[in-house]
Design a protein around this motif. Structure first.
Motif, PDB file in Angstrom:
ATOM      1  N   GLN A 100      39.796  53.278  35.271  1.00  0.00           N
ATOM      2  CA  GLN A 100      39.463  52.690  36.554  1.00  0.00           C
ATOM      3  C   GLN A 100      38.163  53.264  37.092  1.00  0.00           C
ATOM      4  O   GLN A 100      37.821  54.418  36.827  1.00  0.00           O
ATOM      5  N   ASN A 197      40.359  47.268  42.276  1.00  0.00           N
ATOM      6  CA  ASN A 197      39.401  48.218  41.716  1.00  0.00           C
ATOM      7  C   ASN A 197      38.666  47.604  40.532  1.00  0.00           C
ATOM      8  O   ASN A 197      37.451  47.806  40.357  1.00  0.00           O
ATOM      9  N   GLU A 203      38.869  50.028  46.885  1.00  0.00           N
ATOM     10  CA  GLU A 203      40.284  49.878  47.191  1.00  0.00           C
ATOM     11  C   GLU A 203      40.475  49.689  48.694  1.00  0.00           C
ATOM     12  O   GLU A 203      39.600  50.018  49.483  1.00  0.00           O
TER      13      GLU A 203
END
Length: 818
Positions: A100, A197, A203
């Motif tokens: 991520q 994301n 976020e």
């Protein structure tokens, strides 16, 4: 009957595709194949028609474990536990390794709290430089590796699905616990943020579940091409699948190698368990087909007048394999699972995407996996690769669980805790290590390393410097080598140099004013008992080459008792000292008619002389130093002969502990660092003073760090050995031979970890954090302004002084010449 008549179809039907929301998505919301997100993290994947069962899923995060550095036997145990997990799953599930997006600068700012930056600006600057230096050395990317498990269930209602997942929570915790991994269910916000994301590299803190929360995470646009997708008009994505595998796979490298990218990516293993009876039926069908082929081969040879001496090698080999598979299945030691490996590659341009696809294909080939892009079904493949219950493609192959563990996701653990101290780089994963000792069940620590190994440097750059910078805790240090004198001066601390016959005195026997004025009889008795333990230990430690016995202890107890009887009988508080104990011993000697007893008492009177009337009289007078107004206090013992360290060190520890126990103002989180701890482990009584100090500091939220050169003496004491074993934080520097062997008494280490301990590379150590073991690189550049303050390397300092002297001489010579 169809089940037995067509086992191949039932086997193939084990892979069920989820119902797509629409045949052709008309907008970006329809491109994300999730019907509804519930606040507790459960997703409804299929819309359903209100009559039959629909698919629900739940996603969990689980922690990585130290797999790559384990010994072979321990690796085998992990794989056996993983097999048990795979065999225990009856519905489709996924394991996903996600890279991520994570802004590393922001991550460090969030996790590292320098709340006292304004008080220590030079420290803050130096630590920040060190963190940036280690980030550059490790070539860190703006990524965070996350491991997830997604499980599914088909039920008629949400409540039925919720009940199923609640039951699975406990079972999963047990199964992953067997692998030393912690697994927890994800909340809806976490799951939605994983998707957001990916599309937006950001976020949200909150989502509104009163409407369709998925609208907050979907991309602005989706463009589909033959072998890739484009999201938001600027993000290029391609999904690949494993077309084939080599016969032998390295389970320690495969998934980690493929998932170790410098860009956002997903690696997903999609699992479809096959029912035991279906697998058995399929194997028997295959075995029957092979037997018929063998029979037909024999008949063919007979009809051609050929000698029938045996079956062909391939059919014979297949026969043996099928018999082996059926035996394993009948023994319940195996299950069959259909599995597909999907890899999501991202890029900022089509050319970059093509290059990355080629690179990941080469990487896959190197570890025995042959990857190809999905063609014309990229959106369906992308939804399948996401950590959800969606399955829209099924390029899968069958595995026995013993073979499927080759796709295990574990590699090595990380330690990144909010509010943590920066310790350096995890040498295995090359990620930053931030560790907060207050999160440990047992936060006390031991640091073991010979002189020059780096333990004192580490204490200064972590336990002292960053504690001052990032917490409100006070720090007290017992420093036999005066190595913290410069640090104390730089940080505005108090350094007490215990030079013999100096003006510095601390009194371990001092009576707290509150106890004198209002203490109960029981409180006073407990206090006197504590002081008696110290006086006993102190006397034993000063009696060099004399065997200390219970008889000695009895007379010390009598002397201490008489001293305090007089103190508590007085109208005003007159502080007693060790001098008074010696005087009472002299009175006992004079009053005693037994020659044996007189000799015993006389030994103690003589041995206490140096600490009452002689040069080491720092405990023979009332305390004349005030340490209460300093956050950092160090007690330096370099000018005390090493042979006298033990009584001095235990006296300082007792003095600090008793003050904390009886003075409410001092009952706050305080960190005690004791260097050269091996000195106070020489006998049981002084070791008990150490153990009592640890208990006292912990009682008031404090943390104790014990640094020592080796464990030889400490391991002889069962109580100390137990305490060391239970320390949540352990740091081991260069150890070899017998020293390394002794470590096994308090900590199990693997061969790879022991090999790391053999290295005398500066900054290299093995860090134990709870149940995690990290091979650590804590080296700081010599260009850092803090390096010279922390360093105790005599040779470096001498060389620097020599160069500066040469430079000064050269400048003078040049000036004279002019």
């Amino acid at each position: 009957m169809a089940f037995y008549m067509n086992p191949a179809k039932r086997f193939s039907d084990s892979i069920t595709l989820t119902a797509a929301p629409v045949k052709t998505p008309k907008n970006t919301r329809e491109a994300l194949f999730i019907h509804k997100a519930y606040p507790n993290g459960i997703f409804q994947i299929e819309k359903g028609n209100g009559r039959g069962a629909v698919l629900y899923d739940r996603c969990y995060t689980f922690t990585d474990i130290s797999y790559v550095n384990k010994d072979d036997e321990d690796k085998a145990n992990v794989l056996l536990s993983l097999m048990d997990f795979l065999k225990g799953m009856s519905t489709s599930f996924k394991i996903t390794v996600s890279n991520q997006y994570q802004n590393m600068t922001q991550f460090v700012n969030d996790i590292f709290t320098d709340i006292n930056k304004s008080d220590y600006p030079e420290v803050s600057n130096g630590i920040s430089m060190w963190i940036k230096e280690k980030m550059e050395d490790s070539d860190l990317h703006d990524l965070n590796r996350v491991l997830t498990l997604t499980i599914t269930v088909r039920t008629r209602t949400y409540d039925e699905a919720r009940s199923y997942f609640l039951a699975m929570d406990t079972e999963l915790e047990r199964m992953f616990g067997a692998m030393s991994s912690i697994i927890v269910p994800m909340k809806a916000e976490q799951r939605l943020n994983m998707i957001r994301n990916f599309f937006y590299q950001e976020e949200k803190k909150e989502y509104d579940f009163s409407h369709d929360a998925l609208y907050d995470v979907i991309p602005v646009s989706v463009d589909q091409y033959r072998d890739f997708l484009m999201f938001n008009n600027d993000t290029y994505v391609s999904v690949l699948f494993a077309r084939d595998y080599d016969t032998a796979l390295d389970e320690g490298k495969l998934i980690h190698t493929i998932s170790d990218t410098a860009y956002q990516s997903f690696v997903t293993i999609d699992y479809a368990p096959v029912e035991h009876a279906v697998t058995r039926s399929m194997l028997r069908s295959a075995y029957g087909n092979n037997e018929r082929a063998i029979s037909q081969e024999a008949d063919s040879k007979k009809s051609n007048n050929q000698s029938v001496t045996g079956i062909s090698y391939n059919k014979k080999k297949k026969k043996a394999e099928l018999e082996g598979y059926m035996d394993q299945l009948d023994d319940d030691s195996e299950e069959c699972i259909q599995a597909g490996l999907l890899v999501v590659v991202t890029a900022n341009s089509e050319d970059e995407l093509a290059a990355r696809i080629e690179s990941i294909q080469r990487t896959g080939k190197n570890v025995g996996v042959y990857l190809e892009t999905y063609n014309y079904v990229q959106l369906k493949a992308f939804n399948t690769a996401l950590p959800t219950g969606v399955r829209q493609v099924k390029k899968m192959r069958s595995f026995y669980t013993s073979s499927l563990v080759a796709l295990q996701p574990f590699f090595a653990p990380e330690v990144t805790e909010p509010g943590g101290i920066f310790y350096g780089i995890n040498n295995t994963t090359k990620n930053l290590v931030f560790a907060n000792r207050k999160t440990l069940t047992s936060p006390h620590g031991i640091i073991i390393g010979h002189t020059g190994s780096g333990k004192s440097y580490l204490i200064k750059e972590t336990e002292i410097t960053q504690t001052l910078l990032s917490t409100d805790d006070d720090i007290q240090i017992i420093d036999p080598q005066n190595e913290t004198q410069n640090v104390c001066a730089m940080y505005g601390g108090l350094f007490l140099d215990f030079t013999p016959k100096s003006d510095i005195h601390i009194n371990p026997m001092e009576v707290p004013l509150s106890l004198f004025k209002a203490g109960t009889k029981k409180d006073r008795e407990l206090f006197i008992a504590d002081v008696t333990k110290w006086a006993t230990s102190f006397t034993e430690s000063v009696m060099k080459k004399i065997v200390y016995t219970q008889e000695h202890s009895n007379f010390i107890e009598q002397a201490v008792q008489k001293v305090y009887e007089k103190v508590f009988a007085g109208r005003s508080l007159v502080q007693p000292t060790i001098k008074d104990v010696r005087k009472e011993l002299m009175s006992l000697e004079e009053a005693n008619d037994n020659k044996h007893d007189k000799a015993i008492i006389h030994e103690m009177v003589n041995c206490l002389y140096s600490y009452t009337e002689g040069v080491y009289d720092m405990f023979a007078y009332p305390s004349d130093v005030d340490i209460s107004s300093y956050r950092l206090v160090a007690f330096g013992l370099k000018n005390v002969d090493e042979n006298y360290w033990q009584p001095v060190m235990i006296s300082i520890m007792f003095f600090l502990s008793i003050r904390m126990n009886y003075n409410q103002e001092l009952q706050k989180a305080t960190r005690l660092v004791v260097d050269e701890t091996q000195v106070v482990t020489k006998n049981a009584s002084s070791a008990q003073i150490l153990l009592d100090a640890v208990i006292t500091y912990r009682k008031f939220g404090g943390i104790v760090t014990l640094a020592m050169q080796n464990l030889t003496r400490a391991l002889e004491n069962p109580d100390l050995r137990d305490m060391f074993q239970n320390c949540g934080y352990k740091m081991f520097f260069h150890q070899a031979g017998e020293d390394a062997e002794r470590l096994s008494k308090i900590q199990d280490l693997t061969t790879a970890e022991y090999e790391a301990l053999k290295s005398d590379r500066p900054g290299r150590s093995v860090m134990v954090w709870g149940k995690k073991v990290i091979i650590l690189d804590s080296l700081m550049s010599k260009d850092n302004p803090l390096y010279e303050v922390f360093s105790t390397n005599f040779h470096e300092k001498a060389e620097k002084a020599r160069q500066e002297k040469m430079k000064e001489a050269s400048m003078k010579e040049a000036a004279y010449g002019n």
